[in-house]
Scaffold this motif. Structure first.
Motif, short mmCIF file in Angstrom:
data_model
loop_
_atom_site.label_atom_id
_atom_site.label_comp_id
_atom_site.label_asym_id
_atom_site.label_seq_id
_atom_site.Cartn_x
_atom_site.Cartn_y
_atom_site.Cartn_z
N VAL A 182 0.87 -1.18 0.00
CA VAL A 182 0.00 0.00 0.00
C VAL A 182 0.90 1.22 0.00
CG1 VAL A 182 -1.69 1.34 1.32
CG2 VAL A 182 -1.90 -1.15 1.19
N VAL A 183 0.59 2.18 -0.86
CA VAL A 183 1.36 3.42 -0.96
C VAL A 183 0.48 4.59 -0.54
CG1 VAL A 183 2.54 5.01 -2.53
CG2 VAL A 183 2.83 2.53 -2.80
N LYS A 184 0.98 5.42 0.38
CA LYS A 184 0.27 6.64 0.77
C LYS A 184 1.14 7.82 0.37
CE LYS A 184 -2.74 6.76 3.78
NZ LYS A 184 -3.60 6.94 4.97
N ALA A 208 4.16 7.38 8.63
CA ALA A 208 5.20 6.35 8.52
C ALA A 208 6.00 6.24 9.80
CB ALA A 208 6.12 6.67 7.33
N ARG A 209 6.25 7.37 10.46
CA ARG A 209 7.03 7.35 11.69
C ARG A 209 6.33 6.58 12.80
NH1 ARG A 209 8.06 12.78 10.37
NH2 ARG A 209 6.65 13.57 11.99
N VAL A 210 5.03 6.79 12.96
CA VAL A 210 4.33 6.09 14.04
C VAL A 210 4.27 4.59 13.75
CG1 VAL A 210 1.93 6.31 13.20
CG2 VAL A 210 2.38 6.22 15.64
N LEU A 211 4.10 4.21 12.49
CA LEU A 211 4.10 2.79 12.14
C LEU A 211 5.45 2.17 12.42
CD1 LEU A 211 2.09 2.90 8.79
CD2 LEU A 211 1.30 2.02 10.99
N GLY A 212 6.52 2.90 12.09
CA GLY A 212 7.85 2.39 12.37
C GLY A 212 8.12 2.25 13.85
N ALA A 213 7.64 3.22 14.63
CA ALA A 213 7.83 3.16 16.08
C ALA A 213 7.08 1.97 16.68
CB ALA A 213 7.36 4.47 16.72
N LEU A 214 5.87 1.73 16.21
CA LEU A 214 5.08 0.62 16.74
C LEU A 214 5.65 -0.73 16.34
CD1 LEU A 214 1.51 2.08 16.29
CD2 LEU A 214 2.55 1.40 18.44
N ALA A 247 9.33 1.30 2.55
CA ALA A 247 10.03 2.35 1.82
C ALA A 247 9.45 3.70 2.20
CB ALA A 247 9.90 2.15 0.31
N VAL A 248 10.34 4.69 2.35
CA VAL A 248 9.93 6.07 2.65
C VAL A 248 10.70 6.99 1.72
CG1 VAL A 248 9.83 7.90 4.38
CG2 VAL A 248 9.49 5.51 5.08
N ASP A 249 10.00 7.89 1.07
CA ASP A 249 10.62 8.86 0.16
C ASP A 249 10.21 10.25 0.61
OD1 ASP A 249 11.58 10.44 -1.85
OD2 ASP A 249 10.85 9.18 -3.50
N GLU A 250 11.16 11.00 1.16
CA GLU A 250 10.86 12.32 1.71
C GLU A 250 10.87 13.41 0.65
OE1 GLU A 250 13.21 13.25 5.11
OE2 GLU A 250 12.84 11.31 6.09
N ALA A 283 5.62 3.39 1.46
CA ALA A 283 4.98 2.12 1.11
C ALA A 283 5.01 1.21 2.33
CB ALA A 283 5.70 1.46 -0.07
N MET A 284 3.93 0.46 2.52
CA MET A 284 3.84 -0.49 3.63
C MET A 284 3.25 -1.80 3.13
SD MET A 284 0.67 1.35 5.66
CE MET A 284 -0.62 2.17 4.74
N ASP A 285 3.46 -2.84 3.92
CA ASP A 285 2.91 -4.14 3.56
C ASP A 285 1.40 -4.07 3.43
OD1 ASP A 285 5.39 -5.52 3.62
OD2 ASP A 285 5.28 -5.63 5.80
N PHE A 286 0.86 -4.80 2.47
CA PHE A 286 -0.59 -4.90 2.29
C PHE A 286 -1.11 -5.95 3.29
CE2 PHE A 286 -4.60 -6.25 0.63
CZ PHE A 286 -5.13 -5.15 -0.05
N ALA A 287 -1.88 -5.51 4.26
CA ALA A 287 -2.44 -6.43 5.27
C ALA A 287 -3.77 -6.97 4.76
CB ALA A 287 -2.63 -5.71 6.60
N VAL A 288 -3.92 -8.27 4.76
CA VAL A 288 -5.14 -8.90 4.27
C VAL A 288 -6.13 -9.04 5.42
CG1 VAL A 288 -6.13 -10.94 3.18
CG2 VAL A 288 -3.86 -10.13 2.49
N GLY A 289 -7.28 -8.44 5.28
CA GLY A 289 -8.31 -8.51 6.31
C GLY A 289 -9.45 -7.59 5.95
#
Length: 326
Positions: free
Chosen positions: A52-54, A72-78, A92-95, A102-108
């Motif tokens: 997933v790309v935001k 992205a920072r809070v996800l990395g911290a968690l 991946a993070v592009d500033e 980009a983050m893993d696609f969670a299936v649910g």
């Protein structure tokens, strides 16, 4: 679904980064993910992997809900926290502006039992609500000194009341019957603070992907902050009863009561003080949000005839909040 042909630069940047991460793999096109209400959200494949790309919308500043790097920072911290909270892994993070990650696609599936379609089995909905109550407890146990969790001044009861009072006051009086009395009663008895914790800001089943009865990933971190844990709790408990949402909600037999959810959150810890005040605050906030959206529709700023279903729920939120306060 439509591909992201309108943002070719973003597509090139994302696909180039993923190609370096997955040498030789076929990189797919960016595809818009439906359901998002802020920023730009896409899915993309790299060989057998899906992400997933935001991204920050072109021409917009990376602030507030569009500050994807903060998400992205809070996800990395968690991801590295001692108390495990299920979140997608950031790959991946592009500033470079406009920024993206980009983050893993969670299936649910993320389904709010009393509001959303499709409905899930009642027993599954009950188990999920109890499950994420314990997820919220672990989220609130996160060490706020963790790198990446730098937040502005912690949110407290007085600040939340002031902020949302302004929003409710901007709603025409006829759309918020009893609103002034509710605000006065909330202001007359503002609780003292508690040690600040990590707050999601919109914690509910609609923002937690589940696989069966298991929570897979807490998503939608646009408004995370640090502050009083009862702010998150009062909002979460609001979604336990369809009667809070006249003309919008539907009954789900066997859903946990607010008291059961509080017990699941607390575990063996003592009860939290002044929870009724925060339950009432959550209802006031919902009334303010719905009133704001309805006003924008009626003023022609955001055409959405579905907003005309909101007045009974706005009134119910204010009425039940006053009842809770006694």
């Amino acid at each position: 679904m439509s591909t992201a042909t309108q943002v070719p630069e973003l597509s090139v940047r994302v696909r180039d980064r993923l190609a370096r991460r997955h040498p030789g793999a076929l990189i797919g096109e960016l595809t818009v993910l439906p359901g998002g209400h802020s920023g730009l959200t896409y899915s993309v494949t790299a060989g057998d992997h899906r992400y997933v790309v935001k991204a920050v919308p072109p021409g917009q500043r990376p602030v507030g809900r569009n500050d994807v790097l903060r998400q992205a920072r809070v996800l990395g911290a968690l991801a590295g926290a001692v108390e495990q909270v299920p979140v997608p892994g950031v790959v991946a993070v592009d500033e470079t502006q406009p920024a993206w990650f980009a983050m893993d696609f969670a299936v649910g599936e993320a389904v709010e039992p009393v509001l959303d379609e499709p409905e899930v089995p009642a027993a599954t909905a009950r188990a999920r609500m109890l499950e994420i109550a314990s997820v919220l407890r672990r989220l609130h146990a996160t060490d706020t000194r963790t790198p990446g969790l730098d937040a502005p001044e912690p949110l407290d009861a007085a600040g939340e009341l002031e902020r949302w009072s302004r929003t409710l006051h901007a709603v025409p009086p006829e759309l918020r019957p009893g609103g002034e009395e509710l605000l006065a009663r909330l202001a007359a008895d503002v609780p003292g603070g508690m040690p600040p914790v990590l707050l999601h800001g919109d914690f509910r089943l609609g923002n937690v992907l589940c696989d069966g009865e298991r929570a897979v990933a807490v998503v939608d971190w646009e408004i995370w902050s640090v502050g009083d844990p009862r702010i998150d709790l009062g909002w979460f408990l609001l979604f336990a009863d369809h009667r809070n949402f006249p003309q919008l909600g539907h009954a789900v037999p066997g859903l946990p009561s607010e008291a059961e959810l509080l017990d699941a959150y607390l575990g063996d810890r003592p009860a939290l003080p002044a929870m009724d005040w925060f339950r009432a605050l959550g209802r006031m906030k919902m009334a303010a949000i719905m009133g704001h959206n309805l006003r924008r529709h009626r003023e022609g700023k955001h055409h959405d005839p579905d907003q005309e279903r909101l007045p009974p729920t706005i009134a119910a939120m204010i009425r039940t909040a006053r009842d809770i306060l006694g």
